[in-house]
Design a protein around this motif. Structure first.
Motif, mmCIF file in Angstrom:
data_model
loop_
_atom_site.group_PDB
_atom_site.id
_atom_site.type_symbol
_atom_site.label_atom_id
_atom_site.label_comp_id
_atom_site.label_asym_id
_atom_site.label_seq_id
_atom_site.Cartn_x
_atom_site.Cartn_y
_atom_site.Cartn_z
ATOM 1 N N ASN A 375 -42.609 -16.047 -12.350
ATOM 2 C CA ASN A 375 -42.155 -17.316 -12.923
ATOM 3 C C ASN A 375 -40.639 -17.369 -13.084
ATOM 4 O O ASN A 375 -40.013 -18.400 -12.836
ATOM 5 N N VAL A 376 -40.052 -16.263 -13.535
ATOM 6 C CA VAL A 376 -38.599 -16.239 -13.714
ATOM 7 C C VAL A 376 -37.894 -16.379 -12.368
ATOM 8 O O VAL A 376 -36.927 -17.148 -12.228
ATOM 9 N N ALA A 377 -38.361 -15.647 -11.358
ATOM 10 C CA ALA A 377 -37.746 -15.741 -10.033
ATOM 11 C C ALA A 377 -37.868 -17.157 -9.475
ATOM 12 O O ALA A 377 -36.926 -17.690 -8.868
ATOM 13 N N THR A 378 -39.026 -17.779 -9.711
ATOM 14 C CA THR A 378 -39.235 -19.141 -9.212
ATOM 15 C C THR A 378 -38.356 -20.140 -9.940
ATOM 16 O O THR A 378 -37.827 -21.080 -9.338
ATOM 17 N N LEU A 379 -38.202 -19.950 -11.253
ATOM 18 C CA LEU A 379 -37.325 -20.846 -12.013
ATOM 19 C C LEU A 379 -35.883 -20.736 -11.539
ATOM 20 O O LEU A 379 -35.188 -21.748 -11.396
ATOM 21 N N VAL A 380 -35.436 -19.520 -11.284
ATOM 22 C CA VAL A 380 -34.068 -19.332 -10.762
ATOM 23 C C VAL A 380 -33.920 -20.038 -9.420
ATOM 24 O O VAL A 380 -32.924 -20.733 -9.168
ATOM 25 N N LEU A 381 -34.921 -19.873 -8.546
ATOM 26 C CA LEU A 381 -34.899 -20.555 -7.249
ATOM 27 C C LEU A 381 -34.852 -22.071 -7.438
ATOM 28 O O LEU A 381 -34.079 -22.772 -6.766
ATOM 29 N N ASN A 382 -35.657 -22.583 -8.378
ATOM 30 C CA ASN A 382 -35.708 -24.024 -8.619
ATOM 31 C C ASN A 382 -34.370 -24.558 -9.123
ATOM 32 O O ASN A 382 -33.898 -25.609 -8.680
ATOM 33 N N VAL A 383 -33.743 -23.829 -10.052
ATOM 34 C CA VAL A 383 -32.448 -24.264 -10.588
ATOM 35 C C VAL A 383 -31.403 -24.283 -9.486
ATOM 36 O O VAL A 383 -30.625 -25.243 -9.351
ATOM 37 N N LEU A 384 -31.370 -23.232 -8.682
ATOM 38 C CA LEU A 384 -30.387 -23.178 -7.596
ATOM 39 C C LEU A 384 -30.588 -24.319 -6.599
ATOM 40 O O LEU A 384 -29.618 -24.962 -6.162
ATOM 41 N N LEU A 385 -31.845 -24.569 -6.241
ATOM 42 C CA LEU A 385 -32.116 -25.664 -5.311
ATOM 43 C C LEU A 385 -31.774 -27.018 -5.926
ATOM 44 O O LEU A 385 -31.240 -27.907 -5.243
ATOM 45 N N ASN A 386 -32.060 -27.190 -7.226
ATOM 46 C CA ASN A 386 -31.705 -28.442 -7.892
ATOM 47 C C ASN A 386 -30.193 -28.652 -7.918
ATOM 48 O O ASN A 386 -29.701 -29.755 -7.652
ATOM 49 N N LEU A 387 -29.455 -27.611 -8.259
ATOM 50 C CA LEU A 387 -27.993 -27.726 -8.299
ATOM 51 C C LEU A 387 -27.426 -28.027 -6.918
ATOM 52 O O LEU A 387 -26.407 -28.721 -6.782
ATOM 53 N N LEU A 388 -28.100 -27.539 -5.887
ATOM 54 C CA LEU A 388 -27.644 -27.782 -4.520
ATOM 55 C C LEU A 388 -28.035 -29.175 -4.016
ATOM 56 O O LEU A 388 -27.246 -29.864 -3.362
ATOM 57 N N LEU A 389 -29.258 -29.605 -4.357
ATOM 58 C CA LEU A 389 -29.806 -30.815 -3.739
ATOM 59 C C LEU A 389 -29.637 -32.091 -4.556
ATOM 60 O O LEU A 389 -29.527 -33.178 -3.979
ATOM 61 N N ILE A 390 -29.633 -32.009 -5.903
ATOM 62 C CA ILE A 390 -29.541 -33.227 -6.705
ATOM 63 C C ILE A 390 -28.245 -33.998 -6.469
ATOM 64 O O ILE A 390 -28.276 -35.227 -6.292
ATOM 65 N N PRO A 391 -27.068 -33.340 -6.458
ATOM 66 C CA PRO A 391 -25.830 -34.119 -6.245
ATOM 67 C C PRO A 391 -25.826 -34.913 -4.941
ATOM 68 O O PRO A 391 -25.308 -36.024 -4.885
ATOM 69 N N ALA A 392 -26.435 -34.357 -3.901
ATOM 70 C CA ALA A 392 -26.398 -35.026 -2.596
ATOM 71 C C ALA A 392 -27.591 -35.944 -2.362
ATOM 72 O O ALA A 392 -27.467 -36.980 -1.696
ATOM 73 N N HIS A 393 -28.749 -35.598 -2.904
ATOM 74 C CA HIS A 393 -29.965 -36.332 -2.559
ATOM 75 C C HIS A 393 -30.707 -36.906 -3.764
ATOM 76 O O HIS A 393 -31.786 -37.500 -3.598
ATOM 77 N N GLY A 394 -30.187 -36.748 -4.966
ATOM 78 C CA GLY A 394 -30.778 -37.363 -6.146
ATOM 79 C C GLY A 394 -32.202 -36.915 -6.406
ATOM 80 O O GLY A 394 -32.530 -35.728 -6.320
ATOM 81 N N ILE A 395 -33.086 -37.879 -6.691
ATOM 82 C CA ILE A 395 -34.457 -37.530 -7.076
ATOM 83 C C ILE A 395 -35.253 -36.932 -5.920
ATOM 84 O O ILE A 395 -36.169 -36.141 -6.137
ATOM 85 N N VAL A 396 -34.901 -37.290 -4.683
ATOM 86 C CA VAL A 396 -35.586 -36.669 -3.534
ATOM 87 C C VAL A 396 -35.239 -35.185 -3.465
ATOM 88 O O VAL A 396 -36.094 -34.332 -3.208
ATOM 89 N N GLY A 397 -33.985 -34.858 -3.730
ATOM 90 C CA GLY A 397 -33.575 -33.459 -3.755
ATOM 91 C C GLY A 397 -34.282 -32.683 -4.843
ATOM 92 O O GLY A 397 -34.715 -31.539 -4.636
ATOM 93 N N ALA A 398 -34.430 -33.288 -6.026
ATOM 94 C CA ALA A 398 -35.145 -32.636 -7.122
ATOM 95 C C ALA A 398 -36.598 -32.391 -6.737
ATOM 96 O O ALA A 398 -37.174 -31.344 -7.062
#
Length: 498
Positions: A375-398
């Motif tokens: 769970n911790v590894a997945t949460l870290v992956l999720n946060v990193l992907l969100n920080l990468l994708l939300i600024p450029a793609h908004g809710i689709v990135g999330a």
């Protein structure tokens, strides 16, 4: 199937059937709350509600300190060992620690509410956060008490209070207060009142269970409980963070579509509403069987529960994939913008359903540290992907970040469960469900192509999906296990109280 396995499957089916009935009511109530908010309030207020509720959920898990899984497991284990004193000590210790933690965190949240609202770029969120602080002790005690009652391998209190009473009460109060003109603040007060009354009923239910053990004394085996629960605590925080953190990150980036994203995610959770109630029924039985070394029954039960989850979920997945825009328009035309988000999230949840209760297998077999690492590894992956994708793609990135993270953790857990108990979540039931789901999806897409988009297409499509799915399942035939499950659900045991 052996007599012992038959008995386990029947027991899980009884509890799971009751939980499923409660989950249908509960999910309908939650769906109703979201629908009311979307219809009466604007998108910004819907987003504010989602962020406040996400804060309550995350802090609730922080306050529970892992006792939700811990108290269920150790009550089941101590009952299997015929040690009532340890049962009483476990329950009392879990309630005292989680309730005290919730009170401290509630005060901290109330004091920090203005600062946190400012960080989320929404000073008007302060009132909602303070009302969530008021609710926090109640929701935490309710969760801990209901988790304790599940250790008796009974799902009645969990279903009647947690899945039916609390969400239905919240729905009715939300409707009354919105109609009375109290707006978003009224919706927040509905959470407060529903939470405190549900907590009172939950504490009464666990008190009735403990009353049957009066005279047994109390034994506090704190070391093993805290050891298990601390790891489970971190695991639960990471798991729930995966569900709610994207909402808070969207708020952090001041994304205007937080409300749309919240509606899309709540819609998708309807597809896997069966997962939580079946997990709740499966967990105590798994802890009991694993503790007694009955590994064949553990493997059979795991495969059986996964098959039920898949078959019960697939019609909803077919509807989400065939009619995402039409379903979102039920909340208002502006929410149809979340159609792509709905499809992406549905794909992630489909993997979640197909891998079954693998996390529960790890927890209830004592491999809680491994589940925590996942769970911790997945949460870290999720946060990193969100920080990468939300600024450029908004809710689709999330949505992409969330779906990818969910798929990765569940595939990893399937491999781990295979190594632990030598089982895969594969059964005839799963194959039947997947084939029927494919037929239903094809039928739904055909209706969507032939009819113009709108309510008529949605209603016709849902009917066709249901008929196609049920017809295919019946044509493929029911297994002996299926018939055992149906008999257990249709002929429940009598006289079992809360």
């Amino acid at each position: 199937m052996t007599v012992a396995a038959d008995r386990s499957v029947r027991g899980i089916a009884r509890g799971g059937g009751l939980n499923l009935a409660g989950a249908v009511v509960g999910q309908a109530a939650v769906f109703g709350v979201v629908l009311l908010l979307a219809r009466v309030l604007d998108q910004g207020q819907v987003g504010r509600y989602a962020q406040a509720y996400a804060t309550l959920t995350l802090l609730g898990l922080l306050a529970l300190s892992g006792f939700r899984a811990g108290v269920t497991r150790f009550v089941a284990v101590h009952l299997a060992d015929d040690d009532p004193a340890a049962v009483r000590g476990t329950v009392r210790l879990a309630l005292a620690v989680s309730g005290g933690s919730a009170a401290v965190l509630g005060v901290a949240l109330a004091l920090a509410a203005p600062w946190l609202a400012e960080r989320l770029h929404d000073p008007a969120l302060t009132t909602g956060l303070r009302l969530m602080a008021l609710t926090l002790p109640a929701s935490t005690l309710c969760e801990a008490a209901l988790a304790a009652t599940r250790g008796w391998r009974s799902q009645k209190a969990f279903t009647l209070i947690g899945q039916i009473y609390e969400p239905v009460c919240r729905l009715l109060l939300t409707a009354v207060l919105l109609l009375a003109g109290f707006g978003l603040t009224g919706a927040f007060w509905a959470i407060v009142v529903a939470g405190w009354t549900a907590a009172a009923f939950a504490l009464l239910a666990v008190r009735r269970r403990l009353a049957a053990l009066e005279g047994a004394g109390r034994t506090y085996e704190a070391r093993q409980l805290f050891s298990f629960s601390t790891v489970s605590w971190v695991s639960s925080l990471a798991s729930t963070g995966l569900i709610w953190l994207d909402v808070l990150l969207l708020g952090f980036f001041a994304n205007p579509d937080v409300g749309v994203y919240n509606v899309a995610t709540r819609l998708v959770t309807v597809a896997v509403f069966v997962l939580a109630p079946l997990n709740a029924a499966f967990g105590p039985y798994l802890a009991h069987l694993y503790h007694r070394g009955e590994m064949d029954e553990v493997r059979r039960s795991y495969a059986a529960v996964t098959g039920w989850i898949v078959r019960l979920s697939l019609p909803a997945f077919a509807a989400l994939l065939a009619f995402p825009g039409e379903l979102l328009r039920l909340f208002g035309g502006a929410f149809a913008a979340g159609a792509a988000v709905t499809v992406i999230l549905a794909c992630g949840q489909l993997v979640n359903a197909a891998t079954g209760p693998c996390g529960t297998v790890l927890n209830m077999s004592g491999k809680v540290a491994l589940n925590m690492a996942d769970n911790v590894a997945t949460l870290v992956l999720n946060v990193l992907l969100n920080l990468l994708l939300i600024p450029a793609h908004g809710i689709v990135g999330a949505a992409v970040a969330w779906a990818v993270s969910l798929a990765v953790v569940n595939v990893a857990r399937v491999v781990q469960v295979r190594r632990l108990i030598g089982a895969l979540p594969v059964s005839r039931g799963m194959g039947t469900g997947l084939l029927a789901g494919a037929v239903a999806l094809g039928a739904g897409l055909a209706v969507g192509t032939l009819l113009p988009s709108g309510v008529v297409a949605l209603v016709c499509g849902l009917v066709v999906i249901a008929v196609a799915y049920a017809g295919t399942v019946l044509a493929l035939g029911l297994s002996r296990e299926d018939r055992t499950v149906l008999r257990a659900i249709l002929r429940p045991k009598r006289g079992v109280g809360l």
